[in-house]
Design a protein around this motif. Structure first.
Motif, short mmCIF file in Angstrom:
data_model
loop_
_atom_site.label_atom_id
_atom_site.label_comp_id
_atom_site.label_asym_id
_atom_site.label_seq_id
_atom_site.Cartn_x
_atom_site.Cartn_y
_atom_site.Cartn_z
N LEU A 17 0.83 -1.20 0.00
CA LEU A 17 0.00 0.00 0.00
C LEU A 17 0.87 1.25 0.00
CD1 LEU A 17 -2.76 1.27 0.02
CD2 LEU A 17 -2.85 0.98 2.50
N ARG A 18 2.02 1.18 0.64
CA ARG A 18 2.93 2.33 0.62
C ARG A 18 3.37 2.63 -0.81
NH1 ARG A 18 6.69 4.65 4.57
NH2 ARG A 18 8.44 5.63 3.50
N ALA A 19 3.67 1.60 -1.58
CA ALA A 19 4.05 1.81 -2.98
C ALA A 19 2.91 2.44 -3.77
CB ALA A 19 4.46 0.48 -3.60
N ALA A 20 1.69 2.00 -3.49
CA ALA A 20 0.52 2.60 -4.16
C ALA A 20 0.33 4.04 -3.72
CB ALA A 20 -0.73 1.78 -3.84
N ALA A 21 0.63 4.33 -2.45
CA ALA A 21 0.53 5.70 -1.94
C ALA A 21 1.54 6.60 -2.65
CB ALA A 21 0.74 5.73 -0.43
N PHE A 22 2.75 6.10 -2.84
CA PHE A 22 3.77 6.90 -3.54
C PHE A 22 3.34 7.16 -4.98
CE2 PHE A 22 7.43 7.39 -6.28
CZ PHE A 22 8.10 8.42 -5.64
N ALA A 23 2.81 6.14 -5.64
CA ALA A 23 2.36 6.31 -7.03
C ALA A 23 1.25 7.36 -7.10
CB ALA A 23 1.90 4.98 -7.60
N HIS A 24 0.35 7.33 -6.14
CA HIS A 24 -0.73 8.32 -6.09
C HIS A 24 -0.16 9.72 -5.88
CE1 HIS A 24 -4.60 10.14 -4.87
NE2 HIS A 24 -3.87 10.77 -3.96
N GLU A 25 0.75 9.85 -4.92
CA GLU A 25 1.38 11.13 -4.62
C GLU A 25 2.05 11.70 -5.87
OE1 GLU A 25 4.35 12.08 -1.06
OE2 GLU A 25 5.36 11.06 -2.72
N ALA A 26 2.83 10.88 -6.55
CA ALA A 26 3.54 11.33 -7.75
C ALA A 26 2.57 11.73 -8.85
CB ALA A 26 4.48 10.22 -8.24
N SER A 27 1.47 10.98 -8.98
CA SER A 27 0.49 11.28 -10.01
C SER A 27 -0.18 12.63 -9.76
CB SER A 27 -0.57 10.17 -10.07
OG SER A 27 -1.62 10.49 -10.96
N VAL A 28 -0.55 12.89 -8.50
CA VAL A 28 -1.20 14.16 -8.17
C VAL A 28 -0.25 15.33 -8.39
CG1 VAL A 28 -2.19 15.53 -6.30
CG2 VAL A 28 -2.88 13.14 -6.60
N PHE A 29 1.01 15.18 -7.97
CA PHE A 29 1.97 16.26 -8.16
C PHE A 29 2.26 16.47 -9.65
CE2 PHE A 29 2.22 16.48 -3.75
CZ PHE A 29 3.00 17.56 -3.38
N GLY A 30 2.19 15.40 -10.41
CA GLY A 30 2.36 15.55 -11.84
C GLY A 30 1.22 16.31 -12.48
N SER A 31 -0.01 16.03 -12.08
CA SER A 31 -1.16 16.68 -12.70
C SER A 31 -1.38 18.10 -12.19
CB SER A 31 -2.43 15.84 -12.45
OG SER A 31 -2.69 15.72 -11.06
N VAL A 32 -1.10 18.35 -10.90
CA VAL A 32 -1.36 19.67 -10.32
C VAL A 32 -0.20 20.65 -10.56
CG1 VAL A 32 -1.81 20.94 -8.17
CG2 VAL A 32 -2.90 18.73 -8.57
N TYR A 33 1.04 20.16 -10.38
CA TYR A 33 2.20 21.05 -10.46
C TYR A 33 3.12 20.73 -11.64
CZ TYR A 33 0.76 22.29 -5.73
OH TYR A 33 0.03 22.71 -4.64
N SER A 34 2.72 19.77 -12.48
CA SER A 34 3.53 19.39 -13.65
C SER A 34 4.92 18.91 -13.26
CB SER A 34 3.62 20.56 -14.65
OG SER A 34 2.34 20.95 -15.08
N VAL A 35 5.01 18.22 -12.12
CA VAL A 35 6.29 17.67 -11.68
C VAL A 35 6.49 16.30 -12.34
CG1 VAL A 35 7.62 16.84 -9.70
CG2 VAL A 35 6.16 18.87 -9.47
N PRO A 36 7.54 16.12 -13.14
CA PRO A 36 7.77 14.83 -13.79
C PRO A 36 7.98 13.72 -12.75
CG PRO A 36 9.13 16.54 -14.77
CD PRO A 36 8.56 17.13 -13.53
N TYR A 37 7.56 12.51 -13.11
CA TYR A 37 7.66 11.39 -12.18
C TYR A 37 9.11 11.15 -11.73
CZ TYR A 37 7.35 6.63 -10.35
OH TYR A 37 7.44 5.52 -9.54
N ASP A 38 10.05 11.16 -12.68
CA ASP A 38 11.45 10.90 -12.33
C ASP A 38 11.98 11.96 -11.37
OD1 ASP A 38 11.36 8.71 -13.93
OD2 ASP A 38 12.49 9.58 -15.60
N PHE A 39 11.57 13.20 -11.56
CA PHE A 39 11.99 14.27 -10.67
C PHE A 39 11.42 14.05 -9.27
CE2 PHE A 39 11.52 18.33 -8.54
CZ PHE A 39 12.70 18.99 -8.81
N HIS A 40 10.17 13.64 -9.21
CA HIS A 40 9.53 13.39 -7.92
C HIS A 40 10.24 12.25 -7.17
CE1 HIS A 40 6.13 13.78 -5.15
NE2 HIS A 40 6.14 12.47 -5.05
N VAL A 41 10.58 11.20 -7.89
CA VAL A 41 11.30 10.07 -7.28
C VAL A 41 12.63 10.55 -6.71
CG1 VAL A 41 12.47 7.89 -7.74
CG2 VAL A 41 10.20 8.30 -8.70
#
Length: 254
Positions: A17-41
């Motif tokens: 579930l933690r991995a799913a939480a991270f994926a959700h977090e990255a997805s929201v930051f990507g859509s709201v702030y245009s933060v690329p997934y690799d940058f977020h990681v």
């Protein structure tokens, strides 16, 4: 179950579930702030071992909202690190001492990621995360909170949730990682909750006391203890010993 709450709050979820939480977090930051997934990681990699998650899941177990809390550790607290760099260049360690922060007992609210398509449930789901933060902070004797916060979100926290924060000395709102204006801020827990109770008693009842979080199942207070959760996640579940014939034995897991 017919009467089960549509949502459930979890502190420090299991690895899946933690991995799913991270994926959700990255997805929201990507859509709201245009933060690329690799940058977020890359941005959160230094803080991964120090991160605790609050997660809201629906009845299907899908992640609908998350909050990441960075706890004290070798990489430091994220806001302290960020405030010392561009665009603020604040002497954040000195500033922390000047405003009375005990960094050994301070947590950093590093991310808030509430998914779309929640409709009118968005408020209660978001409020449940902040209630979880309040309980976890109290349970773990956290004295202060930090965050690098978008000014629009900061205004929402003040207006609707009664959570007032103060900018770090020398820090002003600046463009930061997709946000047009973000600020490193802090708040002392006791003072924040006292102000919330005085200025917005309805928010105090909802967020701090958890009264009115209808539709979100909140775990007992001991669930929010970091040590208790670490022990729970490190201890494998062991099925009870049973003596039944092999062809009729039927085990179910919770």
């Amino acid at each position: 179950m017919a009467n089960a709450a549509p949502y459930r709050l979890i502190f420090q979820p299991d690895p899946e579930l933690r991995a799913a939480a991270f994926a959700h977090e990255a997805s929201v930051f990507g859509s709201v702030y245009s933060v690329p997934y690799d940058f977020h990681v890359a941005e959160f990699a230094p803080y991964e071992a120090q991160s605790a998650f609050l997660v809201v899941v629906d009845q299907l177990g899908d992640v609908r909202a998350t909050m990441r809390l960075v706890t004290p550790g070798p990489s430091g607290l994220k806001t302290i690190v960020e405030a010392a760099r561009s665009p603020w260049f604040v002497d954040s360690q000195r500033a922390a001492r000047a405003v009375g922060l005990d960094l050994a007992n301070t947590w950093d609210v590093a991310t808030l990621a509430v998914g779309s398509k929640l409709g009118r449930d968005r408020l209660v789901v978001t409020a449940s995360l902040y209630h979880g933060l309040t309980v976890a902070a109290r349970r773990n004797r956290v004295t202060s909170l930090l965050m690098t916060v978008d000014e629009r979100v900061r205004g929402i926290l003040q207006t609707y949730f009664g959570l007032y924060t103060t900018a770090f000395p020398g820090a002003t709102p600046q463009p930061f990682e997709g946000s047009p204006a973000s600020t490193p801020v802090y708040g002392h827990c006791a003072a924040m909750l006292a102000a919330q109770r005085r200025q917005n008693p309805e928010a105090y009842r909802l967020l701090t006391l958890g009264v009115g979080l209808d539709g979100v199942a909140i775990p007992p207070e001991q669930h929010f203890d970091l040590l208790e959760r670490a022990l729970a996640l490190s201890t494998p579940a062991v099925a009870p010993a049973v003596a039944v014939a092999a062809d009729t034995a039927e085990l179910s897991s919770a």
